[in-house]
Scaffold this motif. Structure first.
Motif, PDB file in Angstrom:
ATOM      1  N   ARG A  13     -39.711 -60.217  43.436  1.00  0.00           N
ATOM      2  CA  ARG A  13     -41.112 -60.346  43.056  1.00  0.00           C
ATOM      3  C   ARG A  13     -41.838 -59.004  43.151  1.00  0.00           C
ATOM      4  NH1 ARG A  13     -44.150 -64.134  46.715  1.00  0.00           N
ATOM      5  NH2 ARG A  13     -42.337 -65.402  46.240  1.00  0.00           N
ATOM      6  N   LEU A  16     -40.770 -56.858  40.152  1.00  0.00           N
ATOM      7  CA  LEU A  16     -41.384 -57.328  38.908  1.00  0.00           C
ATOM      8  C   LEU A  16     -42.876 -57.016  38.871  1.00  0.00           C
ATOM      9  CD1 LEU A  16     -39.537 -60.725  38.350  1.00  0.00           C
ATOM     10  CD2 LEU A  16     -39.207 -58.559  37.155  1.00  0.00           C
ATOM     11  N   THR A  17     -43.541 -57.134  40.004  1.00  0.00           N
ATOM     12  CA  THR A  17     -44.955 -56.764  40.068  1.00  0.00           C
ATOM     13  C   THR A  17     -45.132 -55.288  39.749  1.00  0.00           C
ATOM     14  OG1 THR A  17     -45.332 -58.459  41.747  1.00  0.00           O
ATOM     15  CG2 THR A  17     -46.993 -56.732  41.550  1.00  0.00           C
ATOM     16  N   LEU A  19     -43.099 -53.420  38.005  1.00  0.00           N
ATOM     17  CA  LEU A  19     -42.761 -53.205  36.600  1.00  0.00           C
ATOM     18  C   LEU A  19     -43.918 -53.588  35.693  1.00  0.00           C
ATOM     19  CD1 LEU A  19     -40.653 -52.520  34.420  1.00  0.00           C
ATOM     20  CD2 LEU A  19     -39.975 -54.918  34.494  1.00  0.00           C
ATOM     21  N   VAL A  20     -44.526 -54.735  35.953  1.00  0.00           N
ATOM     22  CA  VAL A  20     -45.648 -55.182  35.119  1.00  0.00           C
ATOM     23  C   VAL A  20     -46.821 -54.219  35.249  1.00  0.00           C
ATOM     24  CG1 VAL A  20     -47.372 -57.009  34.856  1.00  0.00           C
ATOM     25  CG2 VAL A  20     -44.968 -57.602  35.096  1.00  0.00           C
ATOM     26  N   LEU A  21     -47.144 -53.799  36.471  1.00  0.00           N
ATOM     27  CA  LEU A  21     -48.229 -52.837  36.657  1.00  0.00           C
ATOM     28  C   LEU A  21     -47.933 -51.506  35.964  1.00  0.00           C
ATOM     29  CD1 LEU A  21     -49.188 -53.451  40.394  1.00  0.00           C
ATOM     30  CD2 LEU A  21     -50.560 -53.965  38.378  1.00  0.00           C
ATOM     31  N   LEU A  23     -46.029 -51.024  33.330  1.00  0.00           N
ATOM     32  CA  LEU A  23     -46.141 -51.218  31.880  1.00  0.00           C
ATOM     33  C   LEU A  23     -47.604 -51.269  31.434  1.00  0.00           C
ATOM     34  CD1 LEU A  23     -43.289 -53.799  31.212  1.00  0.00           C
ATOM     35  CD2 LEU A  23     -43.354 -51.387  30.572  1.00  0.00           C
ATOM     36  N   ILE A  24     -48.436 -51.950  32.209  1.00  0.00           N
ATOM     37  CA  ILE A  24     -49.860 -52.019  31.871  1.00  0.00           C
ATOM     38  C   ILE A  24     -50.496 -50.636  31.960  1.00  0.00           C
ATOM     39  CG2 ILE A  24     -52.094 -52.888  32.681  1.00  0.00           C
ATOM     40  CD1 ILE A  24     -50.619 -55.484  33.452  1.00  0.00           C
ATOM     41  N   GLN A  54     -50.583 -45.016  38.518  1.00  0.00           N
ATOM     42  CA  GLN A  54     -49.181 -45.311  38.267  1.00  0.00           C
ATOM     43  C   GLN A  54     -48.269 -44.614  39.269  1.00  0.00           C
ATOM     44  OE1 GLN A  54     -47.404 -44.327  34.398  1.00  0.00           O
ATOM     45  NE2 GLN A  54     -46.669 -46.434  34.411  1.00  0.00           N
TER      46      GLN A  54
END
Length: 105
Positions: A13, A16-17, A19-21, A23-24, A54
């Motif tokens: 988790r 993935l958190t 990775l999503v941050l 990408l955003i 980032q």
């Protein structure tokens, strides 16, 4: 034999958190530039802010550097690396600005 979350290390988790941050925080500057949503000054400011955030996301979620629990040696190494990067970028900008000035004469 069961493995608990504390013995496995960072869980999926968290990755993935991160990775999503990441990408955003990558998509925001691209969208600002591609769609020309802001003028030049605010766009550059947004890109710089997204880059700094980032870096912090990568440090926290991927390198697992927590500034409260990280050993002093790791923090000193990180600060020294930041110093070297600032020296290299600053020196490169200095050289390019000087060359631009000399070419314009």
């Amino acid at each position: 034999m069961q493995h608990t979350a504390s013995t496995q290390g960072p869980d999926l988790r968290a990755y993935l958190t991160g990775l999503v941050l990441a990408l955003i925080l990558t998509a925001i500057p691209f969208a600002l530039v591609y769609f020309k949503l802001l003028s030049t000054g605010p766009t550059v400011a947004a890109i710089v802010i997204a880059a700094i955030v980032q870096v912090l996301v990568h440090l926290r979620f991927f390198l697992h550097i927590d500034f409260r629990r990280t050993p002093k040696e790791n923090l000193l190494t990180l600060f020294f690396a930041c110093f070297l990067i600032m020296v290299m970028v600053g020196g490169s900008l200095w050289i390019m600005i000087d060359l631009h000035y000399r070419m314009a004469l």
